[in-house]
Design an enzyme around this catalytic site. Structure first.
Site, PDB file in Angstrom:
ATOM      1  N   GLY A 145       0.843  -1.189   0.000  1.00  0.00           N
ATOM      2  CA  GLY A 145       0.000   0.000   0.000  1.00  0.00           C
ATOM      3  C   GLY A 145       0.879   1.240   0.000  1.00  0.00           C
ATOM      4  O   GLY A 145       2.035   1.187   0.447  1.00  0.00           O
TER       5      GLY A 145
ATOM      6  N   CYS B 164       6.055   0.023   7.365  1.00  0.00           N
ATOM      7  CA  CYS B 164       5.673   1.174   6.538  1.00  0.00           C
ATOM      8  C   CYS B 164       6.852   1.581   5.674  1.00  0.00           C
ATOM      9  O   CYS B 164       7.983   1.638   6.164  1.00  0.00           O
ATOM     10  CB  CYS B 164       5.255   2.332   7.445  1.00  0.00           C
ATOM     11  SG  CYS B 164       4.755   3.800   6.548  1.00  0.00           S
ATOM     12  N   LEU B 165       6.591   1.858   4.407  1.00  0.00           N
ATOM     13  CA  LEU B 165       7.662   2.272   3.501  1.00  0.00           C
ATOM     14  C   LEU B 165       8.305   3.583   3.953  1.00  0.00           C
ATOM     15  O   LEU B 165       9.428   3.887   3.571  1.00  0.00           O
ATOM     16  CB  LEU B 165       7.127   2.419   2.069  1.00  0.00           C
ATOM     17  CG  LEU B 165       6.656   1.114   1.413  1.00  0.00           C
ATOM     18  CD1 LEU B 165       5.976   1.393   0.080  1.00  0.00           C
ATOM     19  CD2 LEU B 165       7.821   0.149   1.234  1.00  0.00           C
TER      20      LEU B 165
ATOM     21  N   HIS C 124      -4.485   1.843   7.558  1.00  0.00           N
ATOM     22  CA  HIS C 124      -3.105   2.347   7.637  1.00  0.00           C
ATOM     23  C   HIS C 124      -2.902   3.494   6.635  1.00  0.00           C
ATOM     24  O   HIS C 124      -2.308   4.527   6.970  1.00  0.00           O
ATOM     25  CB  HIS C 124      -2.133   1.187   7.354  1.00  0.00           C
ATOM     26  CG  HIS C 124      -0.680   1.559   7.312  1.00  0.00           C
ATOM     27  ND1 HIS C 124       0.247   1.076   8.212  1.00  0.00           N
ATOM     28  CD2 HIS C 124       0.025   2.355   6.457  1.00  0.00           C
ATOM     29  CE1 HIS C 124       1.453   1.570   7.914  1.00  0.00           C
ATOM     30  NE2 HIS C 124       1.340   2.341   6.844  1.00  0.00           N
ATOM     31  N   GLU C 125      -3.427   3.314   5.417  1.00  0.00           N
ATOM     32  CA  GLU C 125      -3.214   4.341   4.381  1.00  0.00           C
ATOM     33  C   GLU C 125      -4.036   5.601   4.660  1.00  0.00           C
ATOM     34  O   GLU C 125      -3.565   6.722   4.415  1.00  0.00           O
ATOM     35  CB  GLU C 125      -3.539   3.798   2.984  1.00  0.00           C
ATOM     36  CG  GLU C 125      -2.751   2.556   2.545  1.00  0.00           C
ATOM     37  CD  GLU C 125      -1.250   2.674   2.712  1.00  0.00           C
ATOM     38  OE1 GLU C 125      -0.710   3.788   2.698  1.00  0.00           O
ATOM     39  OE2 GLU C 125      -0.605   1.621   2.883  1.00  0.00           O
TER      40      GLU C 125
ATOM     41  N   HIS D 198      -2.225   7.806   6.896  1.00  0.00           N
ATOM     42  CA  HIS D 198      -1.232   8.641   6.201  1.00  0.00           C
ATOM     43  C   HIS D 198      -1.877   9.935   5.706  1.00  0.00           C
ATOM     44  O   HIS D 198      -1.263  10.998   5.772  1.00  0.00           O
ATOM     45  CB  HIS D 198      -0.648   7.902   4.990  1.00  0.00           C
ATOM     46  CG  HIS D 198       0.486   6.981   5.316  1.00  0.00           C
ATOM     47  ND1 HIS D 198       1.660   7.397   5.901  1.00  0.00           N
ATOM     48  CD2 HIS D 198       0.637   5.638   5.124  1.00  0.00           C
ATOM     49  CE1 HIS D 198       2.483   6.368   6.050  1.00  0.00           C
ATOM     50  NE2 HIS D 198       1.878   5.286   5.598  1.00  0.00           N
TER      51      HIS D 198
ATOM     52  N   GLN E 201       3.245   9.997   1.000  1.00  0.00           N
ATOM     53  CA  GLN E 201       4.511   9.247   1.059  1.00  0.00           C
ATOM     54  C   GLN E 201       5.388   9.505  -0.159  1.00  0.00           C
ATOM     55  O   GLN E 201       6.572   9.189  -0.140  1.00  0.00           O
ATOM     56  CB  GLN E 201       4.249   7.742   1.176  1.00  0.00           C
ATOM     57  CG  GLN E 201       3.626   7.324   2.504  1.00  0.00           C
ATOM     58  CD  GLN E 201       3.435   5.817   2.553  1.00  0.00           C
ATOM     59  OE1 GLN E 201       2.442   5.314   2.049  1.00  0.00           O
ATOM     60  NE2 GLN E 201       4.380   5.111   3.126  1.00  0.00           N
TER      61      GLN E 201
HETATM   62 CO    CO Z   1       2.732   3.387   5.613  1.00  0.00          CO
END
Ligand code: CO
Length: 193
Positions: A46, A108-109, A150-151, A154, A51
């Protein structure tokens, strides 16, 4: 298509609430394609527009579990997950209803190399728009439900580490401040969102 730079904590854009999308331009479509390419290359399941440095309420997700040979492992997906076409592009997503609790180990990226159990709602009903502005609504559980939550965090300027205990959170932040991120080892984790 192009791979985009992934912003990492503590970049300020990750702490900001992203802007509602109101223009359905070719640029928005292009950004969704680039975000998907960036997510697959990372690899992650995701990615949210902040991000990649864009303050826009758009997320992309493909959390279909895969077998060793790369084919999709349908047996590991819930009935509700199977009903939702992936990759999923969600613009202006909103959670309409939620219930239950589930704990999932998230990464998380934007906080690479750190993995922690996070509590989320088990089931959600959500709405969103596609890149052309068409509104749709689904209910879902499983990993896809976790991933959407989660997204959306963000988009609200929140990272998964903000959902941990204060002790765990400050431990992670101190590690990052002192030593930076672990060098890229690209282990193929299936829970980096
Ligand atoms: Co993330």
């Amino acid at each position: 298509m192009a791979q985009l730079k992934i912003y990492k904590f503590p970049e300020p854009i990750l702490k900001q609430a992203a802007k509602e999308v109101s223009e359905w331009t070719p640029q928005l479509y292009q950004l969704s394609r680039d975000m998907l390419e960036t997510m697959y290359a990372a690899p992650g399941i995701g990615l949210a527009a902040p991000q990649v440095g864009q303050s826009l309420r758009m997320i992309v997700i493909d959390c279909r579990p895969r077998l060793e040979d790369g084919t999709i492992d349908l047996a590991s997906m819930t009935a509700l997950e199977k009903k939702i076409p992936m990759p999923l592009v969600l613009v202006n997503p909103k959670i309409l209803e939620k219930k239950g609790k589930t704990i999932f180990e998230e990464g998380c990226l934007s906080v690479p190399g750190f993995y922690e159990d996070v509590q989320r709602f088990e089931w959600i009903k959500f709405q969103g728009q596609d890149v052309k502005g068409n509104l749709f609504e689904h209910e879902v559980d499983g990993v896809l439900s976790v991933c959407i939550q989660h997204e959306i965090d963000h988009l609200d300027g929140k990272l998964f580490i903000d959902r941990l205990s204060m002790v765990k959170r400050s431990l992670i932040k101190t590690k990052i401040q002192k030593h930076g991120y672990p060098s890229q080892n690209n282990e193929s984790k299936d829970h980096v969102l």
